[in-house]
Design an enzyme around this catalytic site. Structure first.
Site, PDB file in Angstrom:
ATOM      1  CB  SER A  35      -0.743  -0.087   1.394  1.00  0.00           C
ATOM      2  OG  SER A  35      -1.597   1.396   1.445  1.00  0.00           O
TER       3      SER A  35
ATOM      4  CE1 TYR B   5      -4.230  -2.319   5.128  1.00  0.00           C
ATOM      5  CE2 TYR B   5      -3.619   0.065   4.807  1.00  0.00           C
ATOM      6  CZ  TYR B   5      -3.940  -0.996   4.234  1.00  0.00           C
ATOM      7  OH  TYR B   5      -4.058  -1.324   2.899  1.00  0.00           O
TER       8      TYR B   5
HETATM    9  N1  LIG Z   1      -8.989  -0.531  -1.240  1.00  0.00           N
HETATM   10  C1  LIG Z   1      -7.759   0.045  -0.917  1.00  0.00           C
HETATM   11  O1  LIG Z   1      -7.662   1.300  -0.898  1.00  0.00           O
HETATM   12  C2  LIG Z   1      -6.200  -0.534  -0.971  1.00  0.00           C
HETATM   13  C3  LIG Z   1      -5.209   0.380  -0.921  1.00  0.00           C
HETATM   14  C4  LIG Z   1      -3.800  -0.291  -0.780  1.00  0.00           C
HETATM   15  C5  LIG Z   1      -3.544  -1.523  -0.765  1.00  0.00           C
HETATM   16  N2  LIG Z   1      -5.001  -2.321  -0.356  1.00  0.00           N
HETATM   17  C6  LIG Z   1      -4.742  -3.806  -0.271  1.00  0.00           C
HETATM   18  O2  LIG Z   1      -5.281  -4.490  -1.296  1.00  0.00           O
HETATM   19  C7  LIG Z   1      -5.498  -5.801  -0.707  1.00  0.00           C
HETATM   20  C8  LIG Z   1      -6.845  -6.103  -0.955  1.00  0.00           C
HETATM   21  O3  LIG Z   1      -7.832  -5.314  -0.428  1.00  0.00           O
HETATM   22  P1  LIG Z   1      -9.262  -4.848  -1.008  1.00  0.00           P
HETATM   23  O4  LIG Z   1      -9.278  -3.397  -1.125  1.00  0.00           O
HETATM   24  O5  LIG Z   1      -9.529  -5.611  -2.390  1.00  0.00           O
HETATM   25  O6  LIG Z   1     -10.281  -5.197  -0.005  1.00  0.00           O
HETATM   26  P2  LIG Z   1     -11.336  -6.550   0.215  1.00  0.00           P
HETATM   27  O7  LIG Z   1     -12.371  -6.085  -1.060  1.00  0.00           O
HETATM   28  O8  LIG Z   1     -11.926  -6.107   1.541  1.00  0.00           O
HETATM   29  O9  LIG Z   1     -10.638  -7.700  -0.147  1.00  0.00           O
HETATM   30  C9  LIG Z   1      -9.843  -8.062   0.878  1.00  0.00           C
HETATM   31  C10 LIG Z   1      -9.634  -9.727   0.521  1.00  0.00           C
HETATM   32  O10 LIG Z   1      -9.114 -10.398   1.468  1.00  0.00           O
HETATM   33  C11 LIG Z   1      -9.339 -11.334   1.984  1.00  0.00           C
HETATM   34  N3  LIG Z   1      -9.228 -11.645   3.296  1.00  0.00           N
HETATM   35  C12 LIG Z   1      -9.239 -11.251   4.408  1.00  0.00           C
HETATM   36  N4  LIG Z   1      -8.716 -11.768   5.535  1.00  0.00           N
HETATM   37  C13 LIG Z   1      -8.376 -12.997   5.051  1.00  0.00           C
HETATM   38  C14 LIG Z   1      -7.811 -14.067   5.652  1.00  0.00           C
HETATM   39  N5  LIG Z   1      -7.270 -14.299   6.922  1.00  0.00           N
HETATM   40  N6  LIG Z   1      -7.459 -15.241   4.942  1.00  0.00           N
HETATM   41  C15 LIG Z   1      -7.692 -15.073   3.455  1.00  0.00           C
HETATM   42  N7  LIG Z   1      -8.344 -14.107   2.845  1.00  0.00           N
HETATM   43  C16 LIG Z   1      -8.648 -13.208   3.536  1.00  0.00           C
HETATM   44  C17 LIG Z   1     -11.133 -11.407   1.814  1.00  0.00           C
HETATM   45  O11 LIG Z   1     -11.569 -12.691   1.724  1.00  0.00           O
HETATM   46  P3  LIG Z   1     -12.179 -13.443   2.677  1.00  0.00           P
HETATM   47  O12 LIG Z   1     -13.043 -12.482   3.554  1.00  0.00           O
HETATM   48  O13 LIG Z   1     -13.318 -14.225   1.841  1.00  0.00           O
HETATM   49  O14 LIG Z   1     -11.278 -14.304   3.306  1.00  0.00           O
HETATM   50  C18 LIG Z   1     -10.989 -10.438   0.630  1.00  0.00           C
HETATM   51  O15 LIG Z   1     -11.020 -11.572  -0.469  1.00  0.00           O
HETATM   52  C19 LIG Z   1      -5.245  -5.809   0.637  1.00  0.00           C
HETATM   53  O16 LIG Z   1      -3.995  -6.223   0.919  1.00  0.00           O
HETATM   54  C20 LIG Z   1      -5.357  -4.214   1.006  1.00  0.00           C
HETATM   55  O17 LIG Z   1      -4.646  -3.920   2.210  1.00  0.00           O
HETATM   56  C21 LIG Z   1      -6.229  -1.970  -0.716  1.00  0.00           C
END
Ligand SMILES: NC(=O)c1ccc[n+]([C@@H]2O[C@H](COP(=O)([O-])OP(=O)(O)OC[C@H]3O[C@@H](n4cnc5c(N)ncnc54)[C@H](OP(=O)(O)O)[C@@H]3O)[C@@H](O)[C@H]2O)c1
Length: 259
Positions: free
Chosen positions: A139, A151
């Site tokens: 991130s 985070y």
């Molecule tokens: N959205 C942003 O602004 C942003 C910015 C920078 C980085 N990121 C990073 O991008 C990545 C994806 O996030 P997103 O924004 O797409 O959020 P999201 O839609 O909430 O997706 C998160 C994913 O992680 C999975 N997950 C959570 N806990 C888990 C566990 N213990 N074991 C296995 N899977 C798990 C969830 O699936 P289940 O609940 O089905 O397990 C879901 O598929 C994250 O690492 C986040 O930190 C996001």
């Protein structure tokens, strides 16, 4: 040498929503066999029913046995892994004291521990698939200490782990990339608060990160920021810390994480 994705084997964690879901679609679209992992089996099965080449696999990245079982399945069925996208992650909340300890440790365990577990489980499969790629979804918060503290700490950890392994795993034919997205609107990161401010214009959609993953797989780059304009903030932090701090204080007041 070009890295042709067709027929190659990818594993994407956090595949049940947001960036992971978009990445599975993108990689399946260029002909990769994609193991889509997360905890919500129904979501993964729906994705696999829609897209040929997608293999659903239920796994919690905080459970080493579950991560090892995923690697064992890929070993049995394919013998190699060409691309590992460590994307599973959670936002976590604010850290004000003792009441927030469990949440902070959980955030570190999912976001950083999950990446370390998956790297450990897949190292030999990636070596067998060399030239192979790892994309660790960190991130911008892993470059700038903004947002919820645990985070940011987890993502600084992912950045450091990725940067060190990019050097030491290179000789094994494995490129390791830290991919640093800015604000992206997803289920877990709704960006509702920041969207109510002028900074809301910065909020992007998961597809731009999925495209960046595909680019990194093709190019073998070891660092990528998406959208690229966030790199200006990282440069500013190092070259003009007081100016950066003034901007960061304003951004901190705007929120920009879970809600
Ligand atoms: N959205 C942003 O602004 C942003 C910015 C920078 C980085 N990121 C990073 O991008 C990545 C994806 O996030 P997103 O924004 O797409 O959020 P999201 O839609 O909430 O997706 C998160 C994913 O992680 C999975 N997950 C959570 N806990 C888990 C566990 N213990 N074991 C296995 N899977 C798990 C969830 O699936 P289940 O609940 O089905 O397990 C879901 O598929 C994250 O690492 C986040 O930190 C996001």
């Amino acid at each position: 040498m070009t890295w042709d994705p067709r027929g190659k084997v990818a594993v994407v964690t956090g595949a049940s929503s947001g960036i992971g879901d978009a990445t599975v679609r993108r990689l399946a679209g260029v002909g990769m066999v994609v193991y889509a992992a997360a905890r919500r089996t129904d979501r993964l099965e729906a994705l696999a029913a829609e897209l040929p080449g997608v293999v659903p696999h239920t796994a919690d990245v905080t459970d080493q046995d579950a991560v090892d079982a995923l690697a064992a399945r890929v070993r049995d069925e394919r013998g190699v892994c060409h691309a590992l996208v460590n994307n599973a992650g959670i936002g976590g909340g604010v850290f004000n004291g003792r009441d927030d300890l469990d949440d902070a440790l959980r955030t570190l365990d999912v976001n950083l521990g999950g990446v370390v577990r998956c790297m450990a489980a897949f190292a030999d499969l990636l070596e067998a698939g060399a030239p192979s790629r790892v994309v660790n979804v960190a991130s911008v918060a892993g470059k700038l200490g903004i947002g919820p503290a645990a985070y940011a700490a987890s993502k600084f950890g992912v950045v450091g782990f990725s940067e060190a392994l990019a050097l030491s795993w290179r000789s094994r034919g494995i490129t390791v990339c830290q991919l640093n997205p800015g604000y992206i609107e997803t289920e877990g990161f709704t960006q509702a608060q920041i969207k109510r401010t002028p900074l809301g214009r910065l909020v992007g959609q998961p597809d731009i990160v999925a495209d960046a993953v595909a680019d990194v797989l093709a190019s073998g780059r070891t660092e990528r920021t998406v959208p690229t304009f966030y790199r200006a903030f990282v440069t500013l932090r190092h070259l003009a810390p007081p100016v950066y701090t003034a901007i960061a204080r304003r951004m901190a007041r705007s929120g920009g994480t879970r809600d």
